[in-house]
Design an enzyme around this catalytic site. Sequence first.
Site: not given
Ligand code: OAD
Length: 247
Positions: A67, A70, A102-104, A119, A127, A189
Amino acid sequence: MEIPSALVDKLRSAQRVVVLTGAGVSAESGVPTFRQAQTGLWARYDPQSLATAAAFTANPRLVWEWYAWRRSLVAQAAPNPGHYALAKLEQRIPEFSLITQNVDGLHQRAGSHKIIELHGNIQRTKCFDEHTVIETWQEHTDVPPRCPHCGGMLRPDVVWFGESLPPEALEAAWEAVEHCELFFTIGTSGVVEPAASLPNLALQAGAVVVEINPQPTPQTRLASYIIRGPSGVLLPELIARTWPNFP
Ligand code: OAD
């Protein structure tokens, strides 16, 4: 990719809009998405196996350092034109919510205010034992650092696999989605619940669903408008088409 005129018209007259974002929105800021292969030092680790309480208990130093890496990526990153376009959208829509996985913190840095963080946020810790949120901590004494109140280990204030989402955030998200007329799912995704169910909830509530993503997702079939491509290009284009005189 052409933005459909019918979508532009709909957005221009919309009163209640919800946007759901995922890691793809930050991809063009150089923050790797969750399901993208990791690079460099961390290439041999799977994010899903590090982002759990069990992994932290087994090897707190490893998870803390992942982390920390990140966090350093995020600190070096800057919001991209997609983040700025969403901050502009908030200014044009009377009832607007930006629900992010997003957590960023890049949406905040781009000027968005109406944000629901599902998230958590990587810039905060809490803690591990008592869940008290700790905003500042000493990085270099213990790894992971210790809670100033009870001496327990600090962990990032993010939701790990197997953990519940913050109930207030989830409730606010459901409330917003149930009342929106236009719902965007962008750069996610769509495989992690409960966020993955929000497009369907929006559809059930009568909203028009729009997907912006270079790739198909399990929610594509729910969308009336599917725009394939990077959000950092498409979102500024959508705003410029919808409000040509908006600076
Ligand atoms: P993912 O990494 O699963 O998916 C990223 C998505 O972004 C994919 O569908 C890509 O096709 C798309 N993508 C890539 N480049 C892109 C761009 N330039 N413009 C638009 N889309 C683009 O990430 P999340 O769906 O955010 O949770 O994942 C969901 C959660 O899974 C996260 O928040 C995290 C993880 O486990 C926790 O940490 C609880």
